[in-house]
Write a protein that holds these residues in place. Sequence first.
Motif, PDB file in Angstrom:
ATOM      1  N   VAL A   1      14.218 -33.812  13.319  1.00 28.21           N
ATOM      2  CA  VAL A   1      15.478 -33.216  12.854  1.00 28.21           C
ATOM      3  C   VAL A   1      16.535 -34.298  12.677  1.00 28.21           C
ATOM      4  O   VAL A   1      16.614 -35.247  13.470  1.00 28.21           O
ATOM      5  N   MET A   2      17.354 -34.127  11.647  1.00 27.10           N
ATOM      6  CA  MET A   2      18.516 -34.990  11.441  1.00 27.10           C
ATOM      7  C   MET A   2      19.729 -34.109  11.208  1.00 27.10           C
ATOM      8  O   MET A   2      19.750 -33.287  10.291  1.00 27.10           O
ATOM      9  N   LYS A   3      20.753 -34.278  12.065  1.00 28.69           N
ATOM     10  CA  LYS A   3      21.990 -33.513  11.922  1.00 28.69           C
ATOM     11  C   LYS A   3      22.861 -34.133  10.839  1.00 28.69           C
ATOM     12  O   LYS A   3      22.828 -35.346  10.601  1.00 28.69           O
ATOM     13  N   GLY A   4      23.675 -33.292  10.213  1.00 28.16           N
ATOM     14  CA  GLY A   4      24.566 -33.808   9.190  1.00 28.16           C
ATOM     15  C   GLY A   4      25.670 -32.838   8.836  1.00 28.16           C
ATOM     16  O   GLY A   4      25.612 -31.653   9.181  1.00 28.16           O
ATOM     17  N   THR A   5      26.669 -33.352   8.169  1.00 27.57           N
ATOM     18  CA  THR A   5      27.758 -32.538   7.615  1.00 27.57           C
ATOM     19  C   THR A   5      27.949 -32.940   6.168  1.00 27.57           C
ATOM     20  O   THR A   5      27.643 -34.072   5.772  1.00 27.57           O
ATOM     21  N   ALA A   6      28.449 -32.020   5.375  1.00 28.87           N
ATOM     22  CA  ALA A   6      28.640 -32.304   3.949  1.00 28.87           C
ATOM     23  C   ALA A   6      29.744 -31.429   3.404  1.00 28.87           C
ATOM     24  O   ALA A   6      30.010 -30.344   3.931  1.00 28.87           O
TER      25      ALA A   6
ATOM     26  N   PHE B   1      24.543 -28.928   8.966  1.00 32.70           N
ATOM     27  CA  PHE B   1      23.152 -28.578   8.691  1.00 32.70           C
ATOM     28  C   PHE B   1      22.209 -29.406   9.557  1.00 32.70           C
ATOM     29  O   PHE B   1      22.596 -30.419  10.176  1.00 32.70           O
ATOM     30  N   LEU B   2      20.960 -28.962   9.586  1.00 36.48           N
ATOM     31  CA  LEU B   2      19.863 -29.686  10.206  1.00 36.48           C
ATOM     32  C   LEU B   2      18.794 -29.881   9.146  1.00 36.48           C
ATOM     33  O   LEU B   2      18.215 -28.906   8.643  1.00 36.48           O
ATOM     34  N   ALA B   3      18.538 -31.137   8.792  1.00 32.38           N
ATOM     35  CA  ALA B   3      17.430 -31.453   7.903  1.00 32.38           C
ATOM     36  C   ALA B   3      16.173 -31.581   8.757  1.00 32.38           C
ATOM     37  O   ALA B   3      16.168 -32.307   9.751  1.00 32.38           O
ATOM     38  N   GLN B   4      15.102 -30.873   8.381  1.00 32.56           N
ATOM     39  CA  GLN B   4      13.897 -30.841   9.213  1.00 32.56           C
ATOM     40  C   GLN B   4      12.659 -31.162   8.374  1.00 32.56           C
ATOM     41  O   GLN B   4      12.538 -30.714   7.238  1.00 32.56           O
ATOM     42  N   VAL B   5      11.753 -31.951   9.006  1.00 34.33           N
ATOM     43  CA  VAL B   5      10.470 -32.267   8.391  1.00 34.33           C
ATOM     44  C   VAL B   5       9.377 -31.921   9.394  1.00 34.33           C
ATOM     45  O   VAL B   5       9.363 -32.481  10.500  1.00 34.33           O
ATOM     46  N   PRO B   6       8.464 -31.000   9.079  1.00 32.68           N
ATOM     47  CA  PRO B   6       7.379 -30.665  10.002  1.00 32.68           C
ATOM     48  C   PRO B   6       6.436 -31.859  10.218  1.00 32.68           C
ATOM     49  O   PRO B   6       6.099 -32.573   9.272  1.00 32.68           O
ATOM     50  N   VAL B   7       6.022 -32.066  11.468  1.00 31.48           N
ATOM     51  CA  VAL B   7       5.104 -33.155  11.819  1.00 31.48           C
ATOM     52  C   VAL B   7       4.106 -32.639  12.849  1.00 31.48           C
ATOM     53  O   VAL B   7       4.331 -31.614  13.502  1.00 31.48           O
ATOM     54  N   ASP B   8       3.002 -33.380  12.983  1.00 27.19           N
ATOM     55  CA  ASP B   8       1.973 -33.013  13.956  1.00 27.19           C
ATOM     56  C   ASP B   8       2.057 -33.840  15.227  1.00 27.19           C
ATOM     57  O   ASP B   8       1.283 -33.623  16.163  1.00 27.19           O
TER      58      ASP B   8
ATOM     59  N   THR C   1      24.044 -35.286  -0.300  1.00 32.48           N
ATOM     60  CA  THR C   1      23.989 -35.489   1.148  1.00 32.48           C
ATOM     61  C   THR C   1      22.650 -35.034   1.718  1.00 32.48           C
ATOM     62  O   THR C   1      22.057 -35.712   2.574  1.00 32.48           O
ATOM     63  N   LEU C   2      22.162 -33.904   1.252  1.00 31.94           N
ATOM     64  CA  LEU C   2      20.859 -33.415   1.715  1.00 31.94           C
ATOM     65  C   LEU C   2      19.747 -34.384   1.322  1.00 31.94           C
ATOM     66  O   LEU C   2      18.842 -34.676   2.125  1.00 31.94           O
ATOM     67  N   ILE C   3      19.803 -34.893   0.107  1.00 27.92           N
ATOM     68  CA  ILE C   3      18.796 -35.853  -0.351  1.00 27.92           C
ATOM     69  C   ILE C   3      18.816 -37.112   0.504  1.00 27.92           C
ATOM     70  O   ILE C   3      17.752 -37.655   0.864  1.00 27.92           O
TER      71      ILE C   3
ATOM     72  N   MET D   1      12.865 -28.802   5.119  1.00 25.09           N
ATOM     73  CA  MET D   1      13.737 -27.633   5.249  1.00 25.09           C
ATOM     74  C   MET D   1      15.165 -28.062   5.567  1.00 25.09           C
ATOM     75  O   MET D   1      15.397 -29.151   6.099  1.00 25.09           O
ATOM     76  N   ILE D   2      16.077 -27.179   5.247  1.00 22.89           N
ATOM     77  CA  ILE D   2      17.481 -27.311   5.636  1.00 22.89           C
ATOM     78  C   ILE D   2      17.865 -26.042   6.375  1.00 22.89           C
ATOM     79  O   ILE D   2      17.663 -24.930   5.875  1.00 22.89           O
ATOM     80  N   VAL D   3      18.418 -26.220   7.583  1.00 26.13           N
ATOM     81  CA  VAL D   3      18.939 -25.098   8.360  1.00 26.13           C
ATOM     82  C   VAL D   3      20.455 -25.236   8.392  1.00 26.13           C
ATOM     83  O   VAL D   3      20.992 -26.219   8.913  1.00 26.13           O
ATOM     84  N   TYR D   4      21.150 -24.270   7.807  1.00 31.81           N
ATOM     85  CA  TYR D   4      22.613 -24.292   7.787  1.00 31.81           C
ATOM     86  C   TYR D   4      23.115 -23.657   9.077  1.00 31.81           C
ATOM     87  O   TYR D   4      22.822 -22.492   9.368  1.00 31.81           O
ATOM     88  N   THR D   5      23.873 -24.425   9.837  1.00 28.81           N
ATOM     89  CA  THR D   5      24.350 -23.932  11.137  1.00 28.81           C
ATOM     90  C   THR D   5      25.773 -23.386  11.065  1.00 28.81           C
ATOM     91  O   THR D   5      26.147 -22.557  11.894  1.00 28.81           O
ATOM     92  N   SER D   6      26.571 -23.844  10.108  1.00 30.07           N
ATOM     93  CA  SER D   6      27.928 -23.292   9.923  1.00 30.07           C
ATOM     94  C   SER D   6      28.421 -23.674   8.536  1.00 30.07           C
ATOM     95  O   SER D   6      28.018 -24.699   7.974  1.00 30.07           O
ATOM     96  N   THR D   7      29.280 -22.836   7.978  1.00 30.00           N
ATOM     97  CA  THR D   7      29.852 -23.095   6.653  1.00 30.00           C
ATOM     98  C   THR D   7      31.305 -22.660   6.642  1.00 30.00           C
ATOM     99  O   THR D   7      31.721 -21.782   7.398  1.00 30.00           O
ATOM    100  N   ASP D   8      32.074 -23.290   5.764  1.00 27.30           N
ATOM    101  CA  ASP D   8      33.451 -22.857   5.495  1.00 27.30           C
ATOM    102  C   ASP D   8      33.765 -23.186   4.047  1.00 27.30           C
ATOM    103  O   ASP D   8      32.885 -23.547   3.274  1.00 27.30           O
ATOM    104  N   ASP D   9      35.052 -23.078   3.685  1.00 32.10           N
ATOM    105  CA  ASP D   9      35.420 -23.267   2.283  1.00 32.10           C
ATOM    106  C   ASP D   9      35.262 -24.713   1.822  1.00 32.10           C
ATOM    107  O   ASP D   9      35.114 -24.972   0.621  1.00 32.10           O
TER     108      ASP D   9
END
Length: 236
Positions: free
Chosen positions: A100-105, A150-157, A113-115, A137-145
């Motif tokens: 997981v990588m946390k971020g704001t945009a 967000f949390l950018a996620q890559v599945p791994v084994d 930013t997601l890329i 995947m991108i998980v949006y944790t909060s939004t405003d105007d």
Amino acid sequence: MNRISTFRAAVAVLSMVAFAGAALAQSPAPSASPAASPSAVPSPAPSAVPVPPPAETKSPADAPTAEKAPPPAPPPPAASVQTADPFGEEFTLEPKKVVVMKGTANWDAAFDTLIDSFKALTALLDKQGIKAAGNVMIVYTSTDDTGFTFLAQVPVDQDVKSLTKDMSMGKSPEGKALKFVHRGSYDNMDNTYEAITNHLDDKKLEAKDTFIEEYITDPLKTAEDKLVINVYVPLK
């Protein structure tokens, strides 16, 4: 020329053709010229040229055998029909191990930013020789105007090492959700989310404060207008 003008022109042409046909039908036929009298035609003189004997006729068995025609080619297969994407389909999310990588945009630079987040995670995995075990995947944790977190996620084994301070190991969301499909650029996601909101209102469903985007096409290699994204809306 608009459709009405074209229609009127066609009617006028048909009327002219019908009028000309009627006129030809009503005009009197020309009188036939008198036929020559049979007595006026001289009889031919007897021919002095000898008539050759009739050619020898051949039996049907002597005729060449016709070649058999090749069998007809099979008809081409019917074109496959693409069915419409599901919209509001009930779905159960299964948890996956993810890096997981946390971020704001802000919304103006959202996709860039997601890329950048996906690029950072992919570079880390490539350096350690680890392949992704599923779609990013991108998980949006909060939004405003102005923007969102967000949390950018890559599945791994397996566990990933040498994580930066904004990276961690975790689990992807799980539980009941509704699945929607978006096709096209990220800039047009607003239309998809508006349709999702209307769907929830019509069905009187209450969603949680988060939603997930699963990128079915690789966003690092796919033209933005060719993206296919599954949107999952967890329900309360």
